[in-house]
Scaffold this motif. Structure first.
Motif, PDB file in Angstrom:
ATOM      1  N   TYR A 203      41.168 -21.212  12.022  1.00 40.43           N
ATOM      2  CA  TYR A 203      42.307 -21.190  11.095  1.00 40.43           C
ATOM      3  C   TYR A 203      42.847 -22.604  10.885  1.00 40.43           C
ATOM      4  O   TYR A 203      42.938 -23.379  11.844  1.00 40.43           O
ATOM      5  CB  TYR A 203      43.441 -20.322  11.665  1.00 40.43           C
ATOM      6  N   LEU A 204      43.215 -22.875   9.645  1.00 41.42           N
ATOM      7  CA  LEU A 204      43.912 -24.115   9.324  1.00 41.42           C
ATOM      8  C   LEU A 204      45.399 -23.777   9.259  1.00 41.42           C
ATOM      9  O   LEU A 204      45.794 -22.835   8.574  1.00 41.42           O
ATOM     10  CB  LEU A 204      43.415 -24.616   7.960  1.00 41.42           C
ATOM     11  N   VAL A 205      46.193 -24.528  10.013  1.00 42.32           N
ATOM     12  CA  VAL A 205      47.641 -24.261  10.086  1.00 42.32           C
ATOM     13  C   VAL A 205      48.329 -25.509   9.538  1.00 42.32           C
ATOM     14  O   VAL A 205      48.163 -26.599  10.091  1.00 42.32           O
ATOM     15  CB  VAL A 205      48.048 -24.017  11.554  1.00 42.32           C
ATOM     16  N   PHE A 206      49.084 -25.370   8.445  1.00 40.13           N
ATOM     17  CA  PHE A 206      49.583 -26.583   7.797  1.00 40.13           C
ATOM     18  C   PHE A 206      50.950 -26.392   7.147  1.00 40.13           C
ATOM     19  O   PHE A 206      51.292 -25.315   6.663  1.00 40.13           O
ATOM     20  CB  PHE A 206      48.575 -27.086   6.746  1.00 40.13           C
ATOM     21  N   ASP A 215      51.741 -22.602   6.531  1.00 36.19           N
ATOM     22  CA  ASP A 215      50.728 -21.667   6.053  1.00 36.19           C
ATOM     23  C   ASP A 215      49.623 -21.550   7.104  1.00 36.19           C
ATOM     24  O   ASP A 215      49.245 -22.546   7.726  1.00 36.19           O
ATOM     25  CB  ASP A 215      50.127 -22.186   4.737  1.00 36.19           C
ATOM     26  N   ILE A 216      49.122 -20.338   7.311  1.00 39.68           N
ATOM     27  CA  ILE A 216      47.991 -20.139   8.233  1.00 39.68           C
ATOM     28  C   ILE A 216      46.857 -19.542   7.423  1.00 39.68           C
ATOM     29  O   ILE A 216      47.008 -18.462   6.835  1.00 39.68           O
ATOM     30  CB  ILE A 216      48.380 -19.218   9.406  1.00 39.68           C
ATOM     31  N   CYS A 217      45.751 -20.263   7.371  1.00 36.27           N
ATOM     32  CA  CYS A 217      44.656 -19.878   6.473  1.00 36.27           C
ATOM     33  C   CYS A 217      43.350 -19.736   7.255  1.00 36.27           C
ATOM     34  O   CYS A 217      42.943 -20.657   7.978  1.00 36.27           O
ATOM     35  CB  CYS A 217      44.519 -20.964   5.395  1.00 36.27           C
ATOM     36  N   LEU A 218      42.717 -18.590   7.112  1.00 39.54           N
ATOM     37  CA  LEU A 218      41.411 -18.364   7.745  1.00 39.54           C
ATOM     38  C   LEU A 218      40.375 -19.268   7.083  1.00 39.54           C
ATOM     39  O   LEU A 218      40.313 -19.338   5.853  1.00 39.54           O
ATOM     40  CB  LEU A 218      41.019 -16.889   7.577  1.00 39.54           C
ATOM     41  N   LEU A 219      39.551 -19.943   7.883  1.00 41.65           N
ATOM     42  CA  LEU A 219      38.504 -20.791   7.313  1.00 41.65           C
ATOM     43  C   LEU A 219      37.228 -19.969   7.110  1.00 41.65           C
ATOM     44  O   LEU A 219      37.034 -18.933   7.759  1.00 41.65           O
ATOM     45  CB  LEU A 219      38.223 -21.978   8.239  1.00 41.65           C
ATOM     46  N   THR A 227      39.622 -19.845   3.132  1.00 37.15           N
ATOM     47  CA  THR A 227      39.349 -18.570   2.449  1.00 37.15           C
ATOM     48  C   THR A 227      40.647 -18.130   1.755  1.00 37.15           C
ATOM     49  O   THR A 227      41.689 -18.778   1.915  1.00 37.15           O
ATOM     50  CB  THR A 227      38.937 -17.467   3.441  1.00 37.15           C
ATOM     51  N   LYS A 228      40.545 -17.004   1.072  1.00 38.45           N
ATOM     52  CA  LYS A 228      41.750 -16.492   0.381  1.00 38.45           C
ATOM     53  C   LYS A 228      42.691 -15.795   1.361  1.00 38.45           C
ATOM     54  O   LYS A 228      43.814 -15.448   1.028  1.00 38.45           O
ATOM     55  CB  LYS A 228      41.326 -15.519  -0.722  1.00 38.45           C
ATOM     56  N   THR A 229      42.207 -15.561   2.587  1.00 42.08           N
ATOM     57  CA  THR A 229      43.040 -14.879   3.583  1.00 42.08           C
ATOM     58  C   THR A 229      43.992 -15.878   4.220  1.00 42.08           C
ATOM     59  O   THR A 229      43.566 -16.771   4.968  1.00 42.08           O
ATOM     60  CB  THR A 229      42.133 -14.265   4.680  1.00 42.08           C
TER      61      THR A 229
END
Ligand code: GAL
Length: 345
Positions: A203-206, A215-219, A227-229
């Motif tokens: 996950y990218l946390v930014f 924002d927490i985004c699944l890579l 990803t869109k998740t």
């Protein structure tokens, strides 16, 4: 303690002699001594050296543990600090120096492995140009592709670009090949970290939305794309400098408030899943200096084999960024609560 007894003795002696003037002078001197000893206790070593005796230059750092070795990656801050004009905040800058790498087996002795990601000179529109910003690099290993993937915040000197850059390498120490930068799902990306879970998902946390939201985004499976998740979390809380770790199946996110290079109080949030829901708690730091995170700002939390969690933070020197230092402190999770104390007295 000895100092305390000595002071008490001198005070009694002056009292006996009824010497009011000397007692006042002594009291003022004592206040200064207390202040001086408090401020020195809140600092870590000024010159933290690598195995060759050079000052370690790895700010906004992250750690990769791979095959029994810890790899430390951080911003190289070198050169004159200057202030970007016409900004309504203290936008102090040094040239973007790229990303350094150090390795260690024991987390104490660090061997310099060189520049893992080099900056570029003379490409003012390029993400890695020395006139721009490369901050908070973090590296994870992808077991499927056998590649090491670095994510970082890339920006213009006024922070208007706000993108997440990604680079890749076959070796942990690099050199890393820069691929591109993105605005994940169209969102701004500034201070960041990456977190790789036990199931291999990353996950990218930014800090997003002008730093208003984390924002927490699944890579993607190869870790090279968002990803869109994704979930906007800590909405309107204005948090940055995220550091994520997992303990006993729960996820923890430590962050700072938004005061640029100046320190402020940290908070932490807890969730049962990376994609939320996150609940924010108070300041994990305790004791003197807790309200300024011991004069520092969070960057990473690392589990050290046989020792426990270590909270890693930057002590920024905003008017001379090259002279910024670090503080690494033990972090404890007790009954689900996080506690960071500064035992250096
Ligand atoms: C901080 C941030 C740093 C850097 C700095 C610039 O708040 O955490 O990584 O971007 O602002 O002023």
């Amino acid at each position: 303690m000895e100092k305390y007894y000595l002071s008490l003795g001198v005070w009694r002696c002056l009292k006996k002699q009824n010497n009011y003037f000397m007692r006042r002078i002594f009291f003022i001197a004592l206040c200064f001594a207390c202040l001086a000893s408090f401020s020195s206790s809140a600092q870590t070593p000024k010159n933290w050296l690598d195995t060759k005796g050079h000052v370690i230059n790895a700010h906004g750092a992250g750690v990769l543990y791979y095959n029994g070795t810890y790899y430390l990656f951080g911003e190289i801050k070198k050169g004159n600090t200057w202030r970007v004009p016409n900004q309504d905040w203290e936008d102090y800058r040094v040239p973007a120096g790229g990303v350094s790498c150090y390795s260690s087996k024991d987390f104490q002795h660090w061997k310099y492995e060189g520049v893992a990601l080099s900056p570029v000179k003379g490409q003012p529109d390029g993400d890695l140009d020395t006139g721009r910003v490369i901050e908070r690099p973090k590296v994870i290993y992808n077991a499927k592709t056998r590649k090491f993937v670095m994510w970082m915040h890339v920006d213009k000197k006024d922070y208007s670009y706000s993108q997440a850059g990604v680079a890749v390498s076959d070796s942990p120490v690099g050199p890393y090949k820069y691929i591109r930068s993105v605005k994940p799902n169209g969102n701004m990306a500034r201070d960041m970290t990456v977190f790789k879970d036990d199931d291999g998902k990353a996950y990218l946390v930014f800090s997003s939305d002008n730093n208003n939201t984390m924002d927490i985004c699944l890579l993607s499976d190869d870790y090279l794309s968002p990803t869109k998740t994704h979930v906007p979390t800590l909405v309107n809380r204005r948090r940055e400098a995220p550091a994520v770790f997992k303990s006993n199946g729960k996820y923890y996110l430590i962050s700072s408030s938004c005061t640029g290079w100046s320190p402020n109080a940290a908070t932490y949030a807890v969730a049962d899943k990376m994609l939320g829901t996150w609940k924010e708690y108070g300041n994990p730091c305790t004791g003197p200096g807790a309200d300024s995170t011991f004069s520092a700002q969070s960057t990473y939390v690392q589990w050290i084999k046989g020792k426990g969690f270590l909270f890693m933070a930057d002590i920024w020197n905003k008017t001379d960024l090259e002279k910024s230092t670090y503080i690494w402190l033990p972090l404890k999770v007790t009954n689900g609560g996080v506690m960071i104390n500064n035992p250096v007295k």
